[in-house]
Each structure stands twice: as structure tokens, then as C-alpha cells.
Design an enzyme around this catalytic site. Structure first.
Site, short mmCIF file in Angstrom:
data_model
loop_
_atom_site.label_atom_id
_atom_site.label_comp_id
_atom_site.label_asym_id
_atom_site.label_seq_id
_atom_site.Cartn_x
_atom_site.Cartn_y
_atom_site.Cartn_z
N SER A 156 0.83 -1.19 0.00
CA SER A 156 0.00 0.00 0.00
C SER A 156 0.87 1.25 0.00
O SER A 156 1.77 1.37 -0.83
CB SER A 156 -0.97 -0.05 1.18
OG SER A 156 -2.02 0.87 1.00
N ASP B 83 -5.00 -3.74 -3.15
CA ASP B 83 -4.05 -3.49 -2.06
C ASP B 83 -3.65 -4.80 -1.37
O ASP B 83 -4.51 -5.58 -0.94
CB ASP B 83 -4.71 -2.55 -1.07
CG ASP B 83 -3.79 -2.00 -0.02
OD1 ASP B 83 -2.95 -2.76 0.50
OD2 ASP B 83 -3.91 -0.80 0.30
#
Length: 268
Positions: free
Chosen positions: A38, A155
Site C-alpha cells: 500500500s 491493495d
């Protein structure tokens, strides 16, 4: 003595990674491998590409991020992420790196995504860096997924929000994990974006804990009081990262003065 970094996800709180990296640079601590998820993948990827950490900080803090959100309902997320991607492309173009591939990076790098088709993690070891960064930052339900080679990537925090295991597998001598996620938010979410992000982070807590066993040192910048999507607190997060790194800098400097351990291979 080879040192690797694992940079975890945490949205705005992840800008503490910038502060940590500023201290390592200022203190002359070399980084031999980076793995990130992320925001950790975004910051780590830019550093691995050779962009100076102060330039990254200036670029991020100078942006009016509310102008970089674009509605993407019907595309797999509330926000499509095209404007955010455009901002990253702008930075990389300035440095001549917009077509840079992961396998060409000066510092070996890995980014973590999850494939929604198979339900398995996908680790970016090669391919275009900008695509890897976009995929690893595609928070489920908030940013649209990235289509890549038959996969639908989001993610990586869903399954591996703090990839210290990947750094350990690279064969470095010391692993530093930077954990910027909090165990649980105590304040009510303010809007639909925060509801989605809160739900997502709750799922990742147990897996993040288990990965900490791969780290020789865990840095925990004091960013827990900051809401994950509060862009008004970006500078505070950077400062918190600097303060935490400085608290542990003597331990890290002690590693650098030690010889390379012959029992482990050099980083890939």
C-alpha cells in the site's frame, strides 16, 4: 551488513515511512532491499527507483490531494485512482523514470497485491513500477482494482500488510519493519470512505502481527491518533517517523559496523 526495510500500509499514517527514510539517509545507513504494501509500496518503490526522499516529501506535501480524487463508481471502487496515478507519473516523468521496471531498480524492491480472482497474494518482482504502485495502493472498495495478466489486483494489505517475510526471504542480515497501522480505531468513522477503510484494516490485524516475527527491529511511529484518511495530518506523520527512527538509530548504526554474516546470501 545488509539491511532491508518492510514498509507497511496505513494510508496517510504511512507517510511516517518518509520520516524514517530521511533519518536513515541523514545518518548514512544504507538500504539494500525494500518490500512494501500500500502506501509502504508507493514510498518504497519511489526510493528504490533512486528518487531522493526529500524530493518525495516535497512532492507529496505540496499537493492539494482533495483535487486528486476522481469518482469511479461502477469501476470497482468509489475512486478510480486515475488522478492519483497521474500525480505519480508526473513525479516519475520529472526524473525520467515513468517506464522504469522493477527488475531495473537500483535497490531491489517488492510490492504486495492481492488477486481477487484467486484470492492469493501477488508479489511484484518485475514489470512496470508505476503499475505495481497503483495496484498495491488500490484499497478495496475505495480505489478501482488494477487488471494485470488476467488478475484483478488490489491493495496487498488484505493478506500481507507488513511484508517483513519478503525481506527476510531476500537474505538480508537485518530486517527493519515500520508498522504504521493501529490495532483498532476508537473513534467513529466520519464517512463512507472511512467505514470501508476501517473494515479493511480490521481484517489485516492478525496477519500483520504474525509477520512481525521476521523483523529484527520494529519501528512504530506514534501516528495512532491520526485518522487513516486525514490528509491534513501528513506532515505530522512524517515528523513522527523521524522521531521514531532517531529513537532507535544507535542500534541500527551498530549493525552497520558489523561484518556481513557469511551464513546468509547477499540480497538479490
Amino acid at each position: 551488513m545488509a539491511i532491508g526495510l518492510a514498509l507497511g500500509g496505513g494510508a496517510v499514517r504511512g507517510l511516517a515511512h518518509i520520516g524514517v527514510l530521511k533519518v536513515l539517509k541523514r545518518r548514512g545507513i544504507p538500504v539494500d532491499f525494500i518490500a512494501g504494501t500500500s502506501i509502504g509500496g508507493a514510498v518504497g518503490g519511489l526510493v528504490a527507483a533512486g528518487i531522493d526522499i526529500e524530493e518525495i516529501e516535497d512532492f507529496i506535501l505540496s499537493r492539494r490531494w482533495y483535487r486528486l480524487v476522481d469518482v469511479g463508481v461502477g469501476k470497482g471502487g468509489i475512486l478510480s485512482g486515475n488522478r492519483l496515478r497521474g500525480a505519480l507519473v508526473e513525479l516519475m516523468k520529472q526524473k525520467g523514470l515513468d517506464n522504469m521496471r522493477i527488475e531495473q531498480l537500483p535497490i531491489p524492491f517488492r510490492a504486495v497485491s492481492v488477486d481477487l480472482v484467486t484470492g492469493k497474494p501477488f508479489v511484484w518482482e518485475r514489470g512496470r513500477l508505476i503499475l505495481a504502485i497503483r495496484a498495491t495502493t488500490s484499497i478495496p472498495g475505495i480505489f478501482a482494482p488494477v487488471a494485470y495478466k488476467g488478475m484483478v489486483l488490489v491493495d496487498g494489505g488484505v493478506l500481507n500488510n507488513l511484508p517483513a517475510d519478503l525481506v527476510r526471504q531476500a537474505g538480508v542480515d537485518r530486517v527493519i519493519a515500520v508498522d504504521v497501522e493501529r490495532e483498532h480505531e476508537t473513534r467513529e468513522p466520519r464517512n463512507m470512505l472511512e467505514v470501508l477503510y476501517r473494515s479493511y484494516t480490521i481484517m489485516s490485524v492478525a496477519l500483520r502481527r504474525s509477520n512481525l516475527r521476521y523483523a529484527d527491529l520494529v519501528l512504530r511511529p506514534e501516528v495512532g491518533r491520526i485518522l487513516a484518511l486525514d490528509v491534513t495530518k501528513m506532515k505530522e506523520c512524517v515528523d513522527a517517523g523521524e522521531q521514531e527512527a532517531e529513537r532507535h538509530i544507535e542500534e541500527i548504526r551498530g549493525w552497520v559496523s558489523q561484518p556481513l554474516c557469511p551464513s546468509r546470501p547477499s540480497p538479490v
